[in-house]
Write a protein that holds these residues in place. Structure first.
Motif, PDB file in Angstrom:
ATOM      1  N   TRP A   1      -2.490   5.161   4.632  1.00 46.60           N
ATOM      2  CA  TRP A   1      -3.283   4.101   5.244  1.00 46.60           C
ATOM      3  C   TRP A   1      -2.334   2.927   5.471  1.00 46.60           C
ATOM      4  O   TRP A   1      -1.921   2.255   4.528  1.00 46.60           O
ATOM      5  N   GLU A   2      -1.959   2.702   6.719  1.00 47.14           N
ATOM      6  CA  GLU A   2      -1.008   1.637   7.044  1.00 47.14           C
ATOM      7  C   GLU A   2      -1.758   0.450   7.645  1.00 47.14           C
ATOM      8  O   GLU A   2      -2.223   0.507   8.782  1.00 47.14           O
TER       9      GLU A   2
ATOM     10  N   PRO B   1      -6.689   5.087  14.408  1.00 47.20           N
ATOM     11  CA  PRO B   1      -6.918   3.707  13.950  1.00 47.20           C
ATOM     12  C   PRO B   1      -8.096   3.661  12.982  1.00 47.20           C
ATOM     13  O   PRO B   1      -8.990   4.511  13.033  1.00 47.20           O
ATOM     14  N   PHE B   2      -8.081   2.676  12.088  1.00 43.03           N
ATOM     15  CA  PHE B   2      -9.233   2.458  11.208  1.00 43.03           C
ATOM     16  C   PHE B   2      -9.523   0.972  11.139  1.00 43.03           C
ATOM     17  O   PHE B   2      -8.677   0.137  11.473  1.00 43.03           O
ATOM     18  N   ALA B   3     -10.725   0.648  10.713  1.00 44.94           N
ATOM     19  CA  ALA B   3     -11.147  -0.748  10.615  1.00 44.94           C
ATOM     20  C   ALA B   3     -12.058  -0.906   9.416  1.00 44.94           C
ATOM     21  O   ALA B   3     -12.488   0.083   8.797  1.00 44.94           O
TER      22      ALA B   3
ATOM     23  N   GLU C   1       0.838  -1.190   0.000  1.00 45.80           N
ATOM     24  CA  GLU C   1       0.000   0.000   0.000  1.00 45.80           C
ATOM     25  C   GLU C   1       0.879   1.247   0.000  1.00 45.80           C
ATOM     26  O   GLU C   1       2.005   1.244   0.479  1.00 45.80           O
ATOM     27  N   ALA C   2       0.344   2.341  -0.561  1.00 47.72           N
ATOM     28  CA  ALA C   2       1.124   3.562  -0.768  1.00 47.72           C
ATOM     29  C   ALA C   2       1.723   4.096   0.531  1.00 47.72           C
ATOM     30  O   ALA C   2       1.086   4.062   1.577  1.00 47.72           O
TER      31      ALA C   2
ATOM     32  N   ASN D   1      -3.705   1.848  10.966  1.00 42.83           N
ATOM     33  CA  ASN D   1      -3.659   3.242  11.396  1.00 42.83           C
ATOM     34  C   ASN D   1      -3.594   4.157  10.181  1.00 42.83           C
ATOM     35  O   ASN D   1      -2.851   3.891   9.235  1.00 42.83           O
ATOM     36  N   ARG D   2      -4.384   5.210  10.262  1.00 44.96           N
ATOM     37  CA  ARG D   2      -4.413   6.197   9.182  1.00 44.96           C
ATOM     38  C   ARG D   2      -3.733   7.474   9.669  1.00 44.96           C
ATOM     39  O   ARG D   2      -4.068   8.018  10.718  1.00 44.96           O
TER      40      ARG D   2
END
Length: 288
Positions: free
Chosen positions: A76-77, A59-61, A30-31, A50-51
């Motif tokens: 966006w990791e 954090p993201f889900a 991912e970028a 994590n964003r």
């Protein structure tokens, strides 16, 4: 600050006014942290992590939907263990220039009436349950549409993302020049004082921040804690001394800011992958 403003051009799609992608990719591909001159509407279909958006790390889900404004640094990791059985994460994304919004408002009174007087956000936004549900539905439907159908779907999306109150803050733009100067100041301080213990309160005061704010800031900018950064710098210096000097391992230990030889050897071995003595021996063997 290293590796922050990576140029990233969205793919040119001939005869299309915006970019849509349904992406399945390995997390490591991912970028990296980047920015581009386009709005980015991003729906996480599968994965978590994590964003980073501007100055904020959240954090993201799966199920999350966020809007990143043009020119904002973001990444966006994904966490590796959140991938599917094929080792991939998945997201849907549309990216479009602000000029597209402006031109559509000029040409279509119906859209202009909906967006009249809207203050376009300069912050990154995360959408709440209701608006996320609507956006996810439209983005998912785009997959099976032709180009005209996707354009029609965009007309449905624009009022939602710009007028809904069902959204929360997700990041402010960073002033890159300020951050570069501050990180250069931090690095210069470490280079000058690494031989001695560096207190968090001292380095925080050096750059005009309190301890808590400094720790959060440094972790966001460097992706590691300040303590980890100092340790890495000390070990890099130790490696250089092992390679280019005849000083003993014990001497080098104290020269680079460690005050306990067994601790130095343990840390060096853990991070470099071999003991200091073996590291030097391997270098000498390679040069012989």
């Amino acid at each position: 600050m290293e590796d922050t403003a990576i140029p990233y051009e969205l793919p040119e799609v001939e005869n299309h006014s915006f970019f849509f992608i349904d992406q399945r990719v390995e997390p490591s591909l991912e970028a990296k942290l980047h920015r581009h001159d386009a709005w980015e509407l991003y729906y996480v279909v599968h994965g978590r992590g994590n964003r980073m958006a501007g100055d904020t790390l959240q954090p993201f889900a799966a199920g999350d939907v966020a809007l990143i404004p043009p020119s904002m640094l973001h990444r966006w990791e994904y966490v590796a263990d959140s991938a599917d059985e094929d080792g991939c994460v998945r997201y849907l994304m549309v990216a479009f220039s602000h000029s597209l919004v402006e031109r559509c408002m000029e040409v279509f009174p119906e859209l202009r009436n909906r967006l009249f007087g809207v203050s376009f956000p300069t912050d990154a936004l995360k959408f709440g349950p209701e608006s996320s549900r609507t956006i996810r539905k439209v983005l998912s439907e785009m997959n099976g549409m032709d180009e005209l159908g996707r354009l029609s779907a965009m007309f449905r999306l624009l009022p939602v993302i710009y007028t809904t109150s069902d959204r929360t803050f997700a990041g402010k733009p960073m002033r890159i020049e300020r951050d570069v100067r501050r990180m250069q100041q931090i690095c210069a301080y470490v280079m000058k004082h690494y031989v001695h213990s560096i207190a968090l309160d001292d380095i925080a005061a050096e750059v005009g921040m309190n301890r808590s704010a400094f720790c959060s800031y440094f972790k966001r900018c460097k992706g590691m804690t300040f303590s980890q950064f100092v340790t890495q710098y000390r070990l890099n210096t130790a490696c250089d001394l092992l390679k280019h000097s005849q000083k003993s391992v014990s001497e080098i230990c104290y020269l680079v800011g460690f005050n306990d030889l067994p601790h130095f050897v343990r840390v060096f071995t853990s991070i470099i992958g071999m003991s200091p003595s073996r590291y030097r021996k391997q270098l000498n063997t390679g040069n012989s």
